[in-house]
Design a protein around this motif. Structure first.
Motif, PDB file in Angstrom:
ATOM      1  N   UNK A   1       0.792  -1.233   0.000  1.00  0.00           N
ATOM      2  CA  UNK A   1       0.000   0.000   0.000  1.00  0.00           C
ATOM      3  C   UNK A   1       0.825   1.283   0.000  1.00  0.00           C
ATOM      4  N   UNK A   2       1.928   1.385   0.785  1.00  0.00           N
ATOM      5  CA  UNK A   2       2.717   2.616   0.686  1.00  0.00           C
ATOM      6  C   UNK A   2       3.263   2.858  -0.713  1.00  0.00           C
ATOM      7  N   UNK A   3       3.695   1.786  -1.394  1.00  0.00           N
ATOM      8  CA  UNK A   3       4.210   1.961  -2.749  1.00  0.00           C
ATOM      9  C   UNK A   3       3.090   2.302  -3.733  1.00  0.00           C
ATOM     10  N   UNK A   4       1.888   1.811  -3.484  1.00  0.00           N
ATOM     11  CA  UNK A   4       0.752   2.198  -4.327  1.00  0.00           C
ATOM     12  C   UNK A   4       0.570   3.706  -4.282  1.00  0.00           C
ATOM     13  N   UNK A   5       0.636   4.265  -3.082  1.00  0.00           N
ATOM     14  CA  UNK A   5       0.507   5.720  -2.936  1.00  0.00           C
ATOM     15  C   UNK A   5       1.656   6.416  -3.653  1.00  0.00           C
ATOM     16  N   UNK A   6       2.858   5.888  -3.504  1.00  0.00           N
ATOM     17  CA  UNK A   6       4.028   6.510  -4.128  1.00  0.00           C
ATOM     18  C   UNK A   6       3.906   6.541  -5.647  1.00  0.00           C
ATOM     19  N   UNK A   7       3.448   5.440  -6.247  1.00  0.00           N
ATOM     20  CA  UNK A   7       3.334   5.405  -7.706  1.00  0.00           C
ATOM     21  C   UNK A   7       2.164   6.250  -8.206  1.00  0.00           C
ATOM     22  N   UNK A   8       1.161   6.449  -7.363  1.00  0.00           N
ATOM     23  CA  UNK A   8       0.091   7.385  -7.739  1.00  0.00           C
ATOM     24  C   UNK A   8       0.645   8.794  -7.855  1.00  0.00           C
ATOM     25  N   UNK A   9       1.577   9.129  -6.971  1.00  0.00           N
ATOM     26  CA  UNK A   9       2.201  10.445  -7.013  1.00  0.00           C
ATOM     27  C   UNK A   9       3.137  10.552  -8.221  1.00  0.00           C
ATOM     28  N   UNK A  10       3.953   9.529  -8.429  1.00  0.00           N
ATOM     29  CA  UNK A  10       4.887   9.543  -9.560  1.00  0.00           C
ATOM     30  C   UNK A  10       4.153   9.538 -10.891  1.00  0.00           C
ATOM     31  N   UNK A  11       3.037   8.795 -10.961  1.00  0.00           N
ATOM     32  CA  UNK A  11       2.223   8.766 -12.170  1.00  0.00           C
ATOM     33  C   UNK A  11       2.744   7.884 -13.273  1.00  0.00           C
ATOM     34  N   UNK A  12       3.844   7.163 -13.013  1.00  0.00           N
ATOM     35  CA  UNK A  12       4.428   6.305 -14.036  1.00  0.00           C
ATOM     36  C   UNK A  12       5.212   5.180 -13.385  1.00  0.00           C
TER      37      UNK A  12
END
Length: 924
Positions: A577-588
């Motif tokens: 879940x933390x990485x899910x949030x991180x990739x939502x921010x990165x967008x790619x």
């Protein structure tokens, strides 16, 4: 109840006296000291069910004298203590039970004979879809849509709850089945009133064991409960008192040492374990975790590892009962009386684990120092394909070439032909990185290959784990503080596995931070993990289609097979879940988050993942300050009651269901049409045609109808013909109670590749049945119906690992309804092979080193399967006759593995067998 080994003993606890089958008493005759934990549970099960017919003393001796190095050919009968259902698989189970009530009456029995004999609980968790997201009312609106779509199904389940004994339903919007099981339903040790040989009633204590109609039933293994996923047909048989036949398994030991390092999560651990066990090969085996590392592994992490047993291929992945298990039972609000019974029973039976306990003997062992676990993801299309966080960008680019290989050239981009008319190389096409200009919230953005369009905190695999859920919340808090936002093209969602999660996210004060990044709660169900991700925003879908972009999803789920998550996301990565949030921010996903910034903060400075990642101590302290037993007690106090919407649904009464001929959701299935008490001998197969010729790793997602129903598909046309508008199609999963819909969606996955068409994607085949359509490409359903009308049986051929994935009974039901008599594959996943037998389909295995390709078969052949010898044969001969009259003969293994499976197949399936047994009992 026989007791050949005199193991009956008494256990006094909580002021009650229990009788139990004592393993220490049996240990006076056999050396059980180093028998694996899971084998001890199987042994107790046999002792308790010894009857001189199904369970013999020889069966008990075989398990007591288990040889870890042998591949056993001894069949034993296992009878679970209870059955666990979810609605996608549970609705067809209840449909079958209702149909069996009608059928048993026709055979001379009574409808009341068809009734669960053991506790059977169904959790409605697979029906909610992410239609609305990124807004505060998403939960309410999605729930409202869910009830509107599924009112008929829910009314049917309410009928079942009233009509059947020992059957309870957990209503919608409560939680995910496996998390509800972990947090509330699991007993660990059960008690039941029995009548002894003297006719006196007494209490018996025994291990909680279960079958579940979802492959991730194994999640409960983390609490020391033995259970695994089965098809609905096998679960129905267990509900009706039929034991399951199985071969004594091998047990692989997984030795854990050390503790997780800073920055590593339980998700990273399970992806590492999955990769290691897949590499070893544990299909059909039990996996058992042991070692001093267990004392540093919270119950939630254990449950995460156990949940993904299907991903590493094992029947189960079990942990023993120890102090951590009791701590979790107390935390989750179980009674002190139940906890005392669990501890007393486990200690009395030798099922209790201490850090310094001597380990058992195993068939093979693996070892992992938890300190070596690194942040990881898995993908882009298999859960065992782990990739380190630092390597994800490279992983994406490596796989992009294959995913983009068939992308059609478009005018004006780098994929144009050059002046001489020569095609640009694939490398040049990829280097161009096509993009689509889209407009979202009055701003323009570029959507490219690798863009993350779905970021979902979903699936009980991780939403049951407070460490990763609160870790995601803390990361969101830190990101918001830095001024970061999710990329506007990302569909963000949180689908908690229970209401307890919402409570502790609120209490911890991190839910508002998640919401500021778009992660609003969208529903209490499986959502994105099972493909209920809902539609992408219209602008995003248009942008993907415009340049046939290879976009991605990142989700905290357990499955990422092709076509599962969303039809428009070709790459799908599993992550914490933390990485899910991180990739939502990165967008790619075309990024290395270990060295590249997530984005710029409000101060204009680059923000890196390391800048916002919470420490293990922060997460641990927040868990301690946030979770308490009262949260669980409050949320599960009236778990079967449901809300006003649930209780307002109309449902019929009566012991038999009043079928409606107009229903497109619930239909009396044709399995028992024309059934009599007579049983014929097993016949060889002649004159068959090949319906599909497939390669390796054909999953139940490829076979079983799942996800959205396309308007121009056979199922879509069927619904339209019956007046159903496309907006009301719902999903295949929601229509599993209607065989007419489901058979039309079998083998219809958009990503399945039939080699009869050169590997072209989509559920089509070449028809070789003669007449005007001979040699034409048709949908698999249309071709199958033409074959059926002509009386031509069918076979399917495939490569390795046929039927991997979820325990979907419709993968077998749809196969038989299409007219397939046999499946010939290089290897099968355990559950699907069993399901095929349970529906009367013959599983056959190529000899090692052989497959359709090596044998020169292209699917145009006429097939015969001979030498079955009424089910007694271990091998059979396949004769493939080509168009020119030449023949290719080869041997295959007959995978009817036990005498009981032969009986099931001879009867036409397990349900037919049970019906005849019950009707015969009534006649006697």
């Amino acid at each position: 109840m026989a007791d050949s080994f005199a193991t009956r003993a008494r256990l006094d606890v909580n002021g009650k006296s229990y009788v139990y089958c004592s393993l220490p008493e049996l240990g006076k005759r056999f050396d059980l000291a180093r028998l694996p934990y899971s084998m001890k549970i199987l042994l107790e099960n046999l002792l308790r069910h010894e009857d001189g017919v199904t369970v013999l003393p020889s069966h008990i001796e075989a398990v007591a004298q288990w040889d870890p190095n042998a591949v056993s050919d001894t069949e034993i009968a296992f009878m679970p203590a209870r059955v666990l259902l979810q609605d996608f698989t549970g609705v067809p189970c209840v449909v079958d039970l209702a149909a069996m009530r009608d059928a048993v009456r026709k055979l001379g029995g009574k409808p009341s004979q068809i009734n669960p004999l053991i506790p059977s609980e169904l959790v409605i968790d697979h029906s909610v879809q992410v239609d609305v997201f990124g807004r505060a009312d998403a939960l309410e609106l999605n729930a409202r849509i869910e009830f509107e779509r599924n009112k008929e199904r829910y009314g049917f389940l309410r009928w079942g709850q009233k009509a059947f004994d020992n059957f309870k339903v957990v209503p919608p919007d409560t939680g995910i089945v496996h998390q509800v099981n972990l947090e509330y339903l699991a007993r660990v040790v059960m008690e039941r009133e029995i009548v002894n040989d003297e006719g006196v009633g007494e209490l018996m204590a025994f291990p909680d064991t279960l079958f579940g109609t979802d492959s991730h039933t194994t999640m409960i293994n983390g609490l020391g409960v033995l259970g695994w996923g089965v098809g609905g047909i096998e679960a129905e048989a267990a509900m009706l008192g039929q034991p399951s036949s199985m071969l004594i398994p091998q047990v692989v030991g997984f030795h854990l040492t050390g503790k997780l390092p800073e920055g590593a999560t339980g998700t990273d651990l399970v992806l590492t374990v999955t990769q290691m066990l897949r590499g070893l090969g544990v299909v059909g085996k039990f996996v058992e975790f042991y070692g001093d590392g267990l004392q540093h592994l919270p119950l939630a992490d254990r449950a995460t590892i156990a949940n993904m047993s299907p991903e590493y291929g094992a029947t189960c992945g079990i942990f023993p009962i120890d102090a951590e298990a009791l701590r979790y039972l107390r935390l989750s609000g179980r009674s002190e009386e139940q906890i005392a019974l669990v501890e007393a029973y486990a200690r009395a039976q030798g099922l209790w684990h201490e850090p310094d306990s001597p380990h058992a003997r195993y068939s093979a062992t693996l070892k992992l120092d938890l300190g070596d676990v690194k942040p990881s993801l898995a993908g882009p299309k298999r859960p065992q394909d782990r990739v380190l966080l630092e390597d994800l960008g490279e992983n994406f680019r490596t796989h992009l070439e294959a995913f983009a290989a068939n992308r059609a050239p478009r005018n004006g981009d780098a994929r144009r032909m050059d002046a001489e008319g020569a095609a640009q190389t694939q490398a040049a096409r990829l280097a161009a990185k096509p993009s689509s200009r889209i407009r979202i919230q009055d701003q323009e953005h570029d959507l490219t290959d690798g863009s993350v369009v779905i970021a979902a905190i979903t699936s009980c695999t991780n939403t049951s784990n407070p460490a990763v859920m609160l870790g995601a919340g803390l990361l969101a808090r830190n990101a918001v503080a830095k001024g970061l936002k999710s990329a506007p093209w990302v569909k963000t969602s949180v689908g908690p596995g229970s209401m307890v999660v919402t409570d502790y996210l609120k209490k911890a004060g991190v839910l508002p931070d998640l919401e500021k990044l778009g992660f609003f709660i969208v529903g209490y169900g499986c959502t994105t993990c099972i493909g209920n991700s809902g539609p992408l925003p219209e602008e995003v879908s248009r942008g993907i289609a415009e340049n046939d972009l290879v976009v991605a999803s990142v989700l905290s789920g357990n499955r990422n097979f092709e076509g599962r998550i969303h039809s428009e996301t070709k790459m799908n990565y599993l992550a914490s879940p933390p990485l899910v949030v991180a990739y939502a921010i990165a967008g790619t996903v075309d990024i290395d988050l270990s060295t590249q910034p997530l984005g710029k903060g409000s101060d204009g400075q680059d923000v890196y993942l390391r800048d916002i990642w919470p420490s293990n101590r922060e997460i641990s302290d927040l868990i301690t300050a946030t979770l308490d037993p009262e949260m669980f007690a409050k949320n599960y106090a009236d778990v079967f009651k449901g809300d006003a919407r649930w209780n307002a649904i109309d449902s019929p009464d009566g012991e038999s269901y009043a079928w409606s001929g107009d229903s497109t959701y619930i239909k009396n299935p044709p399995y028992f049409d024309g059934m009599t008490m007579d049983v014929d001998a097993i016949q060889d197969i002649h004159g068959a045609r090949v319906l599909g010729l497939f390669g390796d790793s054909i999953t139940t997602d490829h076979i079983s109808p799942a996800g959205a129903i396309k308007k121009d598909s056979p199922a879509g046309r069927y619904l339209i013909e019956r007046g159903v508008e496309q907006r009301n199609f719902n999903s295949y999963g929601s229509r599993r109670g209607n065989d007419d819909v489901m058979v039309r969606g079998t083998f219809a996955n958009i990503r399945i590749k039939n080699l009869m068409l050169g590997g072209e994607e989509g559920g089509n085949t070449v028809y070789y049945g003669g007449g005007g359509d001979h040699g034409k490409k048709l949908s698999i359903y249309d071709a199958a119906m033409l074959y059926k009308a002509a009386g031509i049986p069918l076979v399917v051929m495939a490569g390795k690992e046929y039927g991997t994935g979820s325990s979907r009974d419709w993968a077998a039901k749809g196969t038989i309804l299409l007219g397939v008599k046999a499946v010939i594959a290089e290897s099968f996943e355990r559950i699907h092979r069993s399901n095929l037998v349970g529906m009367g389909v013959l599983p056959l295995q190529f000899k090692d080193g052989e497959n359709a390709g090596t044998l020169g078969l292209d699917g145009s052949e006429e097939i015969a399967v001979t030498g079955l010898e009424d089910g007694a044969a271990k091998t059979a001969t396949v004769v493939a006759r080509k168009v020119d009259g030449s023949e290719k003969r080869f041997q295959v293994k007959v995978l009817l593995l036990t005498p009981k499976e032969v009986e099931y197949y001879r009867n036409g399936g397990i349900l037919h067998y049970v019906l005849r047994q019950l009707a015969a009992k009534q006649a006697a």
